[in-house]
Write an enzyme that holds these catalytic residues in place. Structure first.
Site: not given
Length: 336
Positions: A61, A207-212
């Site tokens: 990263y 990515s628990p927020l669907g990539r935003g």
């Protein structure tokens, strides 16, 4: 007030119910004009106050490990630091990524990560992707040596197939599986999640927020800049994005009923799946960080959870340049 804690795996690594995904500092979404060291210090200051203890990064990263190493200086014991090895070039770094799961490479990268993080141990060390050319027993066997040496406290795998997970756990206890999981990505629920229950392995959704998207921040494809990584994802393609964004209406309706934000509802849905699920949303903004963290306070009814379970999106998640994503959830082990 601190959020509740959760215990990961048989080794019972205790962490806050919401973690922090430090890939945000690697700039995959095209943002610019910020001071990463100042942002990291500000977020970690607030994390310490709110009880967000698990900080997740990786050697691929960008400068994330070094930035976090400076930010945790003088307060190392306040956090459970997780990092990863195995992707020779990051998926968003350009070109085709290469995987190396050899014992020699694992040791080289651990020593490098320890220097960059300015610490003598890593609390949770993941193989970032499974190397198809190296038996998983060899890789995890080397990682087990790091535990015996005190340089690593717990072991994890990221995006591993069921057979690989079972074989790895036969060599050394696996504390956590890190994988993409959200209301937009449900692939682990058929095989990986039940296996984790069987083997007492925690799940750490990235990515628990669907990539935003699940925050409601994206209303159309035009909201994404040309440099934004999400433009290449099938979920956000011209033919899929309108249908997929319409699913946010269901989340907004539930959010209004429980006095929460859509993103908090999406995270609370994950937290309700099991007592050892710890999502790691990432952000550079303290206000969003606080919002994500307070998802731990949101209570959803069985009716809410059932309505969220019925959400369906169009398009598979993006192709991962490191491995073929189709193998992860079809029971095909990437390791021989």
């Amino acid at each position: 007030m601190s959020i509740p804690t959760r215990f990961l795996g048989a080794g019972r690594l205790e962490v806050g119910a919401i973690g922090y995904g430090a890939m945000s500092f690697a700039n995959p979404y095209g943002q610019s004009g910020y001071d990463p060291d100042a942002a990291a210090r500000e977020i970690l200051d607030r994390a310490a106050e709110l009880g967000v203890t698990m900080i997740d990064t990786a050697d691929g990263y960008g400068d994330s490990e070094e930035i976090l190493g400076r930010a945790i200086a003088g307060r190392r014991d306040d956090f459970a630091v997780a990092t990863k090895f195995g992707i020779v070039s990051a998926p968003f770094g350009g070109g085709e990524a290469r995987i190396d799961g050899s014992p020699a490479y694992a040791r080289e990268r651990l020593e490098r990560s320890l220097r960059r993080l300015n610490t003598d141990h890593v609390d949770l060390y993941y193989q970032h992707r499974v190397d198809p050319t190296v038996p998983i027993e060899d890789t995890v066997g080397a990682m087990a040596e790091f535990v015996a040496e005190g340089k690593v406290r717990h072991l994890g795998l990221s995006e591993a197939a069921p057979d690989t997970i079972r074989r790895a756990a036969a060599v050394h206890p696996i504390t956590a599986i890190e994988t993409e999981w959200s209301l937009w990505e449900r692939g682990i629920e058929d095989e990986v999640f039940p296996l984790a229950r069987e083997l007492n392995i925690a799940i750490v959704p990235y990515s628990p927020l669907g990539r935003g998207a699940l925050t409601g921040a994206v209303s159309s494809r035009e909201d994404l800049t040309d440099r934004d990584h999400r433009r290449r994802m099938p979920w956000y393609s011209e033919e899929n994005i309108d249908h997929n964004l319409s699913t946010i209406d269901v989340i907004r309706g539930i959010a209004a009923e429980v006095a929460a934000t859509p993103g908090q509802v999406a995270l609370a849905w994950l937290l309700a799946k099991a007592p050892d699920v710890v999502p790691i949303p990432g952000t550079r903004r303290v206000s969003f960080f606080e919002e994500n963290t307070h998802a731990a306070d949101v209570a959803l009814t069985p009716e809410h959870l059932a309505a969220l379970d019925r959400i369906s999106v169009v398009g598979q998640r993006e192709h991962d340049t490191a491995v073929d994503a189709r193998n992860w959830f079809n029971g095909v082990s990437p390791a021989r």
